[in-house]
Design a protein around this motif. Structure first.
Motif, PDB file in Angstrom:
ATOM      1  N   SER B  18      46.571  53.354  10.420  1.00 15.26           N
ATOM      2  CA  SER B  18      46.079  54.086  11.592  1.00 15.26           C
ATOM      3  C   SER B  18      45.842  55.537  11.184  1.00 15.26           C
ATOM      4  N   ARG B  24      41.130  61.616  13.811  1.00 13.03           N
ATOM      5  CA  ARG B  24      40.212  60.859  14.679  1.00 13.03           C
ATOM      6  C   ARG B  24      39.207  61.783  15.353  1.00 13.03           C
ATOM      7  N   ILE B  50      39.227  55.374  21.047  1.00 14.82           N
ATOM      8  CA  ILE B  50      39.990  55.887  19.895  1.00 14.82           C
ATOM      9  C   ILE B  50      39.307  57.103  19.257  1.00 14.82           C
ATOM     10  N   GLU B 116      38.730  48.345  14.786  1.00 13.54           N
ATOM     11  CA  GLU B 116      39.942  48.275  13.969  1.00 13.54           C
ATOM     12  C   GLU B 116      39.653  48.479  12.481  1.00 13.54           C
ATOM     13  N   PRO B 119      39.667  52.758  10.490  1.00 15.43           N
ATOM     14  CA  PRO B 119      40.695  53.432   9.669  1.00 15.43           C
ATOM     15  C   PRO B 119      40.657  53.006   8.201  1.00 15.43           C
TER      16      PRO B 119
END
Lengths: 125, 247
Positions: B18, B24, B50, B116, B119
């Motif tokens: 993550s 981010r 996210i 997903e 990252p």
């Protein structure tokens, strides 16, 4: 001289004069003027002295002068097509640059207001 | 022949690392869209949950892709006329660089990519392992792919190995990650689908390390219907080779 020669040769001579004039004045591309000048001159020679094309054709193993002229015409057609395609790609690329610049300078939300991204701190390159 | 190593930190079934919130916020996700009004809204919402910086490049869509994207919270750049996916990607990359992005991810608008996997693309860049992450469905996984599509993709890989001399496992995967430095060295000039092959050449020549990352692609009925036809491969090869010949 036959009727075809009477019609085409004056036109070709005019085209050659126009290209020569362009070349001497230095207006426009010299390369393009020279290219077309040579094309028109070649056509004029082939029409004025058809026997000359026949003997040139025979020297390279082609029986008729008309066939040689046709082969050249096809060859020039392909070269012309290629040149136009390359030019079209360049125009396409320029169009994309223009569209891109307009898009980047006008980010909008649904209500027409400019978008404001959360500006990241670009300290490292 | 240039050979890349897969990212050892992420296995095909493993849990991706993550990213911290500060990172981010420095990621710009670029989503090119052309007539994707039906799917792009959900994709943006999923990504924005996210990653706050989502840039949709509406490539002259005739539907409501731009409105849907804006409503979903994306920054929308509109191409006045359709210029192709390669052109849209470069527009998004240029914009992200101007906005100060540190990391740039390219992401498809039809829902075939997974948030997903992001990252896993950024992690090796963040850790200084390399500057460009290329997603590979053949190292990760792929759902519902048609055999003909799989065969074509494999042919694309073979073509890249022979012509570009780059040994990668997935040439035409739109899920990629770039550091800011790498993004500034990328200049896609092939506007349409052949950009993927051009991009590989630029990645090879940009002088920065790169690597492949396992990602998962999920083909849905929607994405399969929207995807390119197999005959498009001939166009791609023609445009790519023509560009290489004429510069």
């Amino acid at each position: 001289m036959n009727a075809f020669q009477w019609i085409t040769l004056p036109i070709l001579v005019l085209l050659i004069v126009e290209r020569t004039w362009t070349l001497l004045r230095g207006s426009g591309s010299r390369r393009v003027a020279l290219f077309w000048g040579l094309i028109w001159a070649g056509a004029a020679v082939a029409i004025a002295w058809p026997d000359l094309t026949t003997s040139i054709a025979a020297s390279v193993g082609i029986s008729r002068g008309a066939d040689l002229a046709m082969y050249f015409a096809i060859l020039f057609g392909f070269v012309g097509f290629f040149m136009i395609y390359v030019r079209m790609r360049r125009l396409d690329a320029n169009l994309t640059l223009l569209v891109r610049r307009i898009a980047i300078e006008n980010p909008v939300h649904l209500d027409g207001q400019p978008s404001q991204p959360s500006r990241a701190n670009a300290s490292h390159e | 022949m240039a050979q890349v190593q897969p990212n050892a930190n992420v296995s095909s079934g493993g849990v991706p690392p993550s990213l911290p919130e500060s990172v981010r916020e420095e990621v710009f996700v670029i989503i090119p869209a052309y007539n994707e009004g039906e799917a792009v809204g959900a994709v943006i919402e999923e990504v924005r949950a996210i990653y706050p910086n989502v840039v949709v490049v509406d490539d002259g869509s005739k539907d409501h892709s731009a409105d849907v994207s804006a409503k979903a919270g994306a920054l929308v750049l509109r191409h006045a006329i359709n210029r192709g996916q390669g052109a849209a990607l470069q527009t998004g990359i240029d914009f992200a660089i101007e906005q100060g992005a540190k990391y740039i991810v390219t992401f498809d608008s039809d829902g075939q990519h997974r948030v997903e996997d992001i990252p896993a693309l950024i992690d090796p860049i963040l850790n200084g392992r390399w500057d460009i992450s290329l997603g590979s469905r053949f190292l990760g996984g792929v759902e519902n792919i048609k055999p003909s599509r799989k065969f074509l993709l494999r042919l694309g890989v073979l073509f890249t190995r022979i012509v570009s001399r780059v040994r990668i496992t997935d040439t035409h995967n739109g899920l990629r990650g770039f550091s800011r430095k790498a993004a500034k060295r990328i200049h896609i000039t092939l506007d349409r689908m052949a950009h993927a092959s051009e991009l590989i050449d630029q990645v090879r020549d940009c002088g920065l390390p790169y690597g492949e990352v396992p990602v998962h692609i999920r083909y849905t009925d929607y994405s399969k219907a929207k995807g390119q036809r197999s005959t498009g491969a001939f166009k791609i090869v023609f445009h790519y080779l023509f560009k290489r010949m004429t510069g």
